[in-house]
Design a protein around this motif. Sequence first.
Motif, mmCIF file in Angstrom:
data_model
loop_
_atom_site.group_PDB
_atom_site.id
_atom_site.type_symbol
_atom_site.label_atom_id
_atom_site.label_comp_id
_atom_site.label_asym_id
_atom_site.label_seq_id
_atom_site.Cartn_x
_atom_site.Cartn_y
_atom_site.Cartn_z
ATOM 1 N N UNK A 26 0.836 -1.199 0.000
ATOM 2 C CA UNK A 26 0.000 0.000 0.000
ATOM 3 C C UNK A 26 0.875 1.255 0.000
ATOM 4 N N UNK A 27 0.784 2.062 -1.060
ATOM 5 C CA UNK A 27 -0.040 1.880 -2.259
ATOM 6 C C UNK A 27 0.610 0.928 -3.252
ATOM 7 N N UNK A 28 -0.178 0.494 -4.250
ATOM 8 C CA UNK A 28 0.343 -0.419 -5.264
ATOM 9 C C UNK A 28 1.509 0.237 -5.994
ATOM 10 N N UNK A 29 2.686 -0.357 -5.943
ATOM 11 C CA UNK A 29 3.849 0.284 -6.584
ATOM 12 C C UNK A 29 3.712 0.337 -8.105
ATOM 13 N N UNK A 30 4.102 1.479 -8.657
ATOM 14 C CA UNK A 30 4.135 1.627 -10.104
ATOM 15 C C UNK A 30 2.782 1.739 -10.777
#
Length: 393
Positions: A225-229
Motif C-alpha cells: 500500500x499503495x500499489x507500486x508503479x
Amino acid sequence: MDTRTGLPVVGMVGGGQLARMTHQSAIALGQTLRVLAVGEGEAAGLVAADVTLGHHTDLDALRAFARDVDVLTFDHEHVPGEHLRALVGDGVVVRPSPGALAFAQNKLLMRERMAALDLPNPAFVEVTDVADAVKFGDTHGWPAILKAATGGYDGKGVWQIGSADEARELIPVLLEAGTSLLIEQRVPMLRELSAMVARSPFGQGAVWPVVETVQVDGINTEVLAPAPGLSDERRVQAQNVALRIAEELDVAGVMAVELFETTDGLVINELAMRPHNSGHWTMDGSRTSQFEQHLRAVLDYPLGTTDPLSPTVMANVLGAPETPTMSVDERLHHLFARYPDAKVHLYGKGERAGRKLGHVNVLGPIDDDTRAKARMAAHWLSHAEWPDGYSVH
C-alpha cells in the motif's frame, strides 16, 4: 441505544478476526459492539464484552440478537438473504442491506450486475449443464475459470479448467452436489489489486489508496500500500469503479473491489462488503482504519479521512505445517528484539496449518527491504524460524 453511554449499539454477525478488530475501533469511539458468534473461543469472543452464541443461519438466533441493537452488520457474507430480508421486515436496520449484500454473496449475480453497468468484466456464463462450460471454453479459450456462485473464499470454490475433457469430468460431480456454477474467461493478469472504499447511507464516499495484493494458492499473503508503479490513470479508474459500484448497489459500510490489472486495463474480480484482508494495512498506515470507517459508515456518521500516514507492507501470519514448540510469547519477544518497529496484530486463534493467525504491518517505502522485513516477521511468528538464518542471542 446504550443507556450508559447514550451511543448507538452496533451488532456484528460473526465472531472472527474482523469482528475482533472492529471491536478495537469501537472501544476508541465509545461504541458498544455486540457480537453474534457461532462458538466459544472465537477471535472476537475473546475480547468483546457482549457476545451471544448463535448460528448465522438460524433466523430465531438472528432475531433475538438483533432485538436490542441499533444497526446490524457483518464480519462475513454467509447470512442467508431470506433471513436478512426477514430482519428488515421486522424493522431491523441492516447495513449493508440484503439487496446490496446479495452481490457479494453470489458471484453470478455480481457478474450480471457488473455487465449491466458496463463495468470491466470478463466474459462469463452460468453453468447448468456441462455443455454450457464446454461451449464457453471452446468459444473463449481454455483454460477457463469455474467458480461456485456462492460460498467460496480464499481460493476455495474456484477451479481452473484446462480442457473440455476436464470440464466433463468435474462439473457433473459439482452439479450433482448441488453447487451453483459459473464459468469465466481466464484473465491474463499482470497482478491483483484492491480498491477499498466506504459509503454511508447519507451517500458520502471515501477511498483509500489502491493496493497490490499478492496471492499464494488463492490466499492473500502480502499487501503493498499503495500499489507500486500504478499509473495515476489506473489508480483513478480503480477508485472510480469502486465508488460507482458502492453507489449503484447502495452499499453502506466498507467494500473491497478486487481487480485484475492487465496490459489493456482493469478487470473486476470479486466484491466484499465488509472489512477486508486487503485493508488491514490501514490499522497503522492510514489516518482512519477500515474498521473505524466501517463503524462510521453503518452508523451514518461523517466518514474519516483516508490519507496514508506512510507506505505500508502488510504480511499475513499463516499457520505452519507443524505447530512450533516455541510459545507465541517467546516468538513475540524475539520478533521485537529484531524488528522493534513491526506492528503486530494477532487474532487469538489456535494454530493450524494455513490458518490466518494475524498480520504484521511494516511502515516504510515499498522496496525489497521493507517487504523482506514484513515477510520474515510473519514467517517467524508462525514458524519460529528466520528464513535468512538470523538468530537473537
